[in-house]
Design an enzyme around this catalytic site. Structure first.
Site, PDB file in Angstrom:
ATOM      1  N   HIS A 377      -9.016  -3.876   6.252  1.00  0.00           N
ATOM      2  CA  HIS A 377      -8.419  -2.683   5.644  1.00  0.00           C
ATOM      3  C   HIS A 377      -8.790  -2.490   4.181  1.00  0.00           C
ATOM      4  O   HIS A 377      -8.303  -1.554   3.562  1.00  0.00           O
ATOM      5  CB  HIS A 377      -6.894  -2.738   5.723  1.00  0.00           C
ATOM      6  CG  HIS A 377      -6.355  -2.641   7.107  1.00  0.00           C
ATOM      7  ND1 HIS A 377      -5.965  -1.448   7.665  1.00  0.00           N
ATOM      8  CD2 HIS A 377      -6.158  -3.582   8.045  1.00  0.00           C
ATOM      9  CE1 HIS A 377      -5.530  -1.667   8.896  1.00  0.00           C
ATOM     10  NE2 HIS A 377      -5.636  -2.952   9.154  1.00  0.00           N
ATOM     11  N   LYS A 568       2.035   7.358  -2.856  1.00  0.00           N
ATOM     12  CA  LYS A 568       1.316   6.198  -2.324  1.00  0.00           C
ATOM     13  C   LYS A 568       1.608   5.041  -3.266  1.00  0.00           C
ATOM     14  O   LYS A 568       2.200   5.234  -4.329  1.00  0.00           O
ATOM     15  CB  LYS A 568      -0.192   6.471  -2.277  1.00  0.00           C
ATOM     16  CG  LYS A 568      -0.747   7.055  -3.594  1.00  0.00           C
ATOM     17  CD  LYS A 568      -2.211   7.408  -3.493  1.00  0.00           C
ATOM     18  CE  LYS A 568      -2.496   8.680  -2.730  1.00  0.00           C
ATOM     19  NZ  LYS A 568      -3.506   8.558  -1.707  1.00  0.00           N
ATOM     20  N   ARG A 569       1.201   3.830  -2.884  1.00  0.00           N
ATOM     21  CA  ARG A 569       1.387   2.715  -3.807  1.00  0.00           C
ATOM     22  C   ARG A 569       0.712   3.034  -5.150  1.00  0.00           C
ATOM     23  O   ARG A 569      -0.280   3.753  -5.202  1.00  0.00           O
ATOM     24  CB  ARG A 569       0.789   1.429  -3.198  1.00  0.00           C
ATOM     25  CG  ARG A 569       1.568   0.900  -2.032  1.00  0.00           C
ATOM     26  CD  ARG A 569       2.997   0.585  -2.435  1.00  0.00           C
ATOM     27  NE  ARG A 569       3.037  -0.578  -3.301  1.00  0.00           N
ATOM     28  CZ  ARG A 569       3.392  -1.793  -2.935  1.00  0.00           C
ATOM     29  NH1 ARG A 569       3.765  -2.028  -1.686  1.00  0.00           N
ATOM     30  NH2 ARG A 569       3.416  -2.793  -3.779  1.00  0.00           N
ATOM     31  N   THR A 676      -3.870   7.327   4.646  1.00  0.00           N
ATOM     32  CA  THR A 676      -3.267   7.979   5.822  1.00  0.00           C
ATOM     33  C   THR A 676      -2.259   9.051   5.380  1.00  0.00           C
ATOM     34  O   THR A 676      -1.968   9.963   6.143  1.00  0.00           O
ATOM     35  CB  THR A 676      -2.570   6.960   6.750  1.00  0.00           C
ATOM     36  OG1 THR A 676      -1.798   6.066   5.938  1.00  0.00           O
ATOM     37  CG2 THR A 676      -3.567   6.165   7.557  1.00  0.00           C
ATOM     38  N   LYS A 680      -1.209  12.898   6.954  1.00  0.00           N
ATOM     39  CA  LYS A 680       0.142  13.430   7.175  1.00  0.00           C
ATOM     40  C   LYS A 680       0.288  14.784   6.484  1.00  0.00           C
ATOM     41  O   LYS A 680       0.830  15.730   7.045  1.00  0.00           O
ATOM     42  CB  LYS A 680       1.199  12.454   6.620  1.00  0.00           C
ATOM     43  CG  LYS A 680       1.259  11.154   7.400  1.00  0.00           C
ATOM     44  CD  LYS A 680       2.018  10.054   6.649  1.00  0.00           C
ATOM     45  CE  LYS A 680       1.633   8.701   7.238  1.00  0.00           C
ATOM     46  NZ  LYS A 680       2.034   7.560   6.407  1.00  0.00           N
TER      47      LYS A 680
HETATM   48  C1  B0W Z   1      -1.644  -4.794   2.355  1.00  0.00           C
HETATM   49  C2  B0W Z   1      -0.886  -5.925   2.049  1.00  0.00           C
HETATM   50  C3  B0W Z   1      -1.498  -7.029   1.451  1.00  0.00           C
HETATM   51  C4  B0W Z   1      -0.696  -8.234   1.128  1.00  0.00           C
HETATM   52  O1  B0W Z   1       0.506  -8.270   1.433  1.00  0.00           O
HETATM   53  O2  B0W Z   1      -1.270  -9.169   0.583  1.00  0.00           O
HETATM   54  C5  B0W Z   1      -2.849  -6.980   1.178  1.00  0.00           C
HETATM   55  C6  B0W Z   1      -3.589  -5.870   1.494  1.00  0.00           C
HETATM   56  C7  B0W Z   1      -2.997  -4.763   2.079  1.00  0.00           C
HETATM   57  C8  B0W Z   1      -3.783  -3.598   2.401  1.00  0.00           C
HETATM   58  N1  B0W Z   1      -3.354  -2.354   2.656  1.00  0.00           N
HETATM   59  N2  B0W Z   1      -5.082  -3.588   2.492  1.00  0.00           N
HETATM   60  N3  B0W Z   1      -5.476  -2.339   2.800  1.00  0.00           N
HETATM   61  C9  B0W Z   1      -4.413  -1.588   2.908  1.00  0.00           C
HETATM   62  C10 B0W Z   1      -4.420  -0.118   3.241  1.00  0.00           C
HETATM   63  O3  B0W Z   1      -4.537   0.026   4.666  1.00  0.00           O
HETATM   64  C11 B0W Z   1      -4.451   1.379   5.084  1.00  0.00           C
HETATM   65  C12 B0W Z   1      -4.470   1.397   6.595  1.00  0.00           C
HETATM   66  O4  B0W Z   1      -5.729   1.079   7.082  1.00  0.00           O
HETATM   67  C13 B0W Z   1      -5.565   2.195   4.485  1.00  0.00           C
HETATM   68  O5  B0W Z   1      -5.374   3.556   4.842  1.00  0.00           O
HETATM   69  C14 B0W Z   1      -5.582   2.063   2.983  1.00  0.00           C
HETATM   70  O6  B0W Z   1      -6.718   2.733   2.465  1.00  0.00           O
HETATM   71  C15 B0W Z   1      -5.598   0.594   2.581  1.00  0.00           C
HETATM   72  O7  B0W Z   1      -5.519   0.481   1.169  1.00  0.00           O
END
Ligand code: B0W
Length: 846
Positions: A377, A568-569, A676, A680
């Site tokens: 991801h 978003k984050r 995503t 939406k």
């Molecule tokens: C999430 C959590 C952690 C952790 O807890 O360490 C590390 C990495 C992630 C993370 N999240 N890596 N990628 C994502 C997001 O995944 C979504 C779904 O595929 C994507 O749409 C985002 O672009 C991506 O940042």
């Protein structure tokens, strides 16, 4: 009534309405009263306690899932269906009640039943806690996936952790994020069922020994471990108006009896309680790091706990049916790993097959290789997991041995293919050498799986050309793309019922399960009557959102303004700062009187920062401060507003996306794997302003360049600039940007907090700024000018809005899951049959 979200048939009708499942309004009234009065033991004055009313309604609805749930499980067993197990550290489920009502097709009946009892169902729905068991996109994707799997009648089980504390609650104090614990289970959770009888034992610590069994065979034993129990809690996952109810199984850590007793008997009571607490700590809290640094021991414990419990569960079901015969196991099972977080499962499956079930290394390796599939991801290096070998040896000694062995075999394969290429061996090794050896989890995941996928076309391509290039050269066929999606049930049908009703009136309801049918709306994009209805619905959604914000935050938003949304984050690569620079530029224009043809704009930014991520937290502070200055300036008035939306979460997005006009997707090209939220908002008729990054590229392909506001450097251009990037030179040549920077640097937004934004300013002015915010400023401002021109022509804007929704069909997780299934999982859909009397049977005692 602006706050009424649901559109139902006339609630005052007393005629018996029968839902597609044969449940009437009267059934609900009966069930509801029974739970409220008998089970919850409350007096019959329902509207005085919305909390208990919400509980009673949830129970009445849960009842209707039970028989279907059991029958679904029995059907899978009887048919000996091939099954997929989706392993994820996060399932960001949000609320369950309205989704369950939608999928059961009983919204009208339940709404009318509540109305007859003097309760507005909206009020109950708002009582439900979000299940915030995820950080952001990755966790929400898992939740959308399991909805789609149930709707497509695919035998897929979600496996995750039942965190006692979910994603922290964000409060803003003096413009800064403060984290509060989210004890979401405090008031119970009616949707889960504890299944203590299926508890499993998880090993941790200890050491390994070779022992000889009665047959004289040598076996490796992992002994002197400190075990923890994994107790499953199951949540039903109903498909949309079908009989399938799949399972989300979440594990809770519980201390074993002897954990306490050993020390207790040795006379150390306090120590025994401390060990119990330590064991139960494992599922206490979700790590709030989205794509950030990690490496904490507790996190590795969590990962192994999830992997081991889930695999033991699957293998336990298998041996119940097939004994110790694993010949067909790989034909019948597939594990999808949601990023590397559960990828220790690869070594754990080997261990269970060899050490517990007596298979040979070769047999175990083959089964593992044929059953594991890995989804990546993110390309961000800081999010790529590595675990110190020393930590693994201490916590998971047997697993570390297996990983070394997997790596040894793999290294000889690489050496055979590229003889003498030592560099390549070093690059590709699962074990990274250095001051301290580390296990590269992504490499373990690639080596151990038969499939590796990215989550959008560009992202998958960059994985193959960049991050995993060596592996792609070795195994090109392993790599594939599965573009993300979102479930149209939650993200259109349920969150925007008015728009959904208009769409259904216009093109029928086939779109709910076949989202590409939205394309039929294109025919109506020129229809004035349709456009007017579309516009009114968008305005009402904005009004509802405004009313909600007024009540929640006591802020006033202008309904005529363009609703410009970035939720978003908070992360540097997502460039919320670029958004703020634009807002400051608009502010500066108003202050200078440059307001000809002004388009009023309301900029809404929401999102959580990882608690340890200093720059992200500073960004929130900057947004708050700029917002305070702008919103309190009488010169600005209704022309511009900037608001930070605190505690953004799933239920928050369900409110926001129907109200969105403009969707901000402004990450540095090549950094957002997919996104995503963009999907939406598109589905709800927002138009994207975005870079050529992640799924934006595919969104633009679907909707056409004329219905998308593109700006910014491409990924190639970004990479080509590195090393010769000079933001100060760009600032010097751009008057608008100079003024914006001047306002920032003069302390205009932090008059009583000197220098607090110095590090943010220095970061974007640095030649080494990896996110190249300044490089995209001018093209972003120009794109925003195109946005304003388009918004001024209301008719044209509405048309673009309709076309965005009409072309969002690709971004349904039904499509994504069909892609996973045809490319990776190879499952057959399994329809679930019920005897008709179960439809109507009232499951409660009367
Ligand atoms: C999430 C959590 C952690 C952790 O807890 O360490 C590390 C990495 C992630 C993370 N999240 N890596 N990628 C994502 C997001 O995944 C979504 C779904 O595929 C994507 O749409 C985002 O672009 C991506 O940042």
């Amino acid at each position: 009534m602006p706050n009424q979200r649901f559109v139902t048939s006339n609630p005052n009708t007393s005629a018996t309405n029968v839902s597609i499942l044969g449940i009437t309004k009267e059934d609900f009234i009966d069930a509801f009263k029974w739970y409220y009065v008998h089970l919850l033991g409350r007096e019959e004055n329902f509207h005085t306690s919305p909390f208990y009313a919400c509980e009673a309604l949830s129970m009445s609805i849960r009842d209707r899932l039970m028989e279907r749930w059991k029958t679904t499980n029995k059907t899978y067993v009887k048919m000996e269906s091939r099954q997929v197990f989706y392993l994820s550290m996060e399932f960001l489920m949000g609320r369950t009640l309205s989704n369950a009502m939608l999928n059961l097709g009983i919204i009208d009946e339940a709404t009318q039943a509540m109305h007859d009892l003097g309760i507005e169902i909206e009020e109950l729905l708002d009582r439900e806690q979000d299940a915030g068991l995820g950080n952001g996109g990755l966790g929400r994707l898992a939740a959308c996936f399991i909805d789609s799997c149930a709707t497509l009648q695919l035998p897929v089980t979600g496996y995750g952790l039942r965190y006692e504390y979910g994603m922290f609650t964000q409060v803003i104090v003096n413009g800064e994020q403060v984290e509060k614990p989210d004890h979401w289970l405090r008031q119970g959770n009616v949707w889960e069922i504890e299944r203590r009888e299926y508890s499993l034992r998880i090993k941790l610590g200890g050491h390994t020994e070779v022992q000889e069994n009665e047959q004289g065979e040598h076996r490796i034993c992992w002994i002197s471990t400190q075990d923890v129990l994994a107790v499953p809690f199951d949540t039903p996952i109903p498909g949309f108006k079908n009989n399938t109810v799949n399972t989300l199984r979440l594990w809770k850590a519980v201390a074993t009896e002897e954990f306490n007793l050993d020390e207790f008997n040795a006379g150390d009571y306090a120590e025994s309680v401390a060990s119990k607490v330590k064991a139960e700590h494992i599922t206490m809290v979700l790590y709030p790091n989205d794509a950030n640094e990690n490496g904490k021991e507790l996190r590795l414990r969590q990962q192994y706990f999830l992997a081991s419990a889930s695999l033991q569960d699957v293998i336990g079901h298998w041996t119940q049916q097939h004994g110790n015969e694993f010949g067909n196991f790989a034909k019948k099972s597939c594990f999808q790993l949601n990023d590397t977080h559960p990828s220790i499962a690869i070594a754990e499956l080997m261990r269970l097959l060899m050490d517990v079930h007596g298979l040979s290394w070769a047999a175990a390796r083959e089964i593992t290789q044929e059953t594991m599939a890995y989804t990546n991801h993110t390309l961000l290096p800081e999010a790529l997991e590595k675990w110190p070998v020393s930590l693994m040896q201490r916590l998971l000694p047997r697993l570390m041995e297996i990983i070394f062995e997997i790596n040894a075999c793999f290294m000889s394969e690489v050496a055979a293919r590229w003889p003498g290429d030592i560099d390549r061996l070093n690059r590709m090794s699962i074990i990274e050498e250095g001051d301290q050896q580390q296990v590269r989890m992504a490499y373990l995941a690639i080596v151990g799986s038969f499939s590796v996928n990215g989550v959008a076309q560009l992202h998958s391509q960059l994985l193959q050309q960049g991050l995993f290039r060596d592996f792609y050269e070795l195994w090109p066929d392993k790599f594939n793309n599965k573009t993300n999606g979102v479930t149209s049930r939650r993200w259109l049908a349920s969150c925007n019922p008015e728009l959904a009703a208009l769409i259904t009136d216009t093109i029928g309801d086939g779109w709910i399960t076949n989202l590409v049918e939205l394309k039929k709306l294109e025919l109506f994009a020129e229809d004035t009557g349709f456009r007017n209805r579309w516009y009114s619905i968008k305005q009402r959604a904005k009004q509802r959102f405004i009313a909600h914000k007024k009540q929640q935050q006591d802020i006033d938003l202008n309904p005529e303004a363009l609703f410009d949304i970035q939720v978003k984050r908070i992360h540097e690569y997502k460039r919320q700062i670029l958004n703020v620079l634009h807002v400051i530029h608009l502010y500066d224009c108003i202050k200078r009187g440059d307001t000809l043809n002004w388009v009023a704009r309301c900029v809404l930014i929401g999102g959580k920062a990882a608690p340890g991520y200093v720059m992200a937290k500073k960004t929130i502070k900057l947004i708050s401060n700029v917002s305070q200055v702008i919103n309190s300036d009488p010169d600005i008035g209704d022309k511009l507003g900037l608001f930070f939306l605190p505690d953004y979460r799933v239920s928050g997005m369900e409110m926001i996306c129907p109200a969105a006009d403009l969707s901000e997707q402004i990450s540095t090209a090549g950094k957002e794997a997919s996104g995503t939220g963009n999907m939406k908002m598109m589905m709800n008729g927002a138009i994207t302003i975005g870079t050529l990054d992640g799924a934006n590229i595919e969104i633009r392909e679907e909707v056409g360049d004329e219905n998308f506001f593109l700006f910014g450097l491409t990924e190639d251009q970004i990479e080509a600039r590195r090393g010769r990037y000079d933001p100060e030179a760009i600032i010097a040549l751009d008057d608008d940007l100079q003024r914006v920077m001047q306002l920032l640097e003069s302390g205009h937004f932090n008059q009583f907090e000197p220098r607090i934004f110095d590090d943010l300013i220095a970061a974007i002015k640095s030649k080494d700024d990896p996110w190249m915010t300044i490089a995209d400023f001018r093209s972003y401002i120009n794109a925003q000018k195109r946005v304003e021109a388009a918004y001024r022509d209301k008719n044209h804007w509405v048309k673009m809005s309709i076309l965005n929704c009409a072309n969002s069909g690709k971004f349904s997780t039904d499509r994504t899951i069909n892609d996973y299934n045809s490319g990776i999982w190879k499952l057959e859909a399994v329809p679930v049959q019920y005897p008709p009397e179960i439809y109507t049977k009232n499951p409660r005692p009367s």
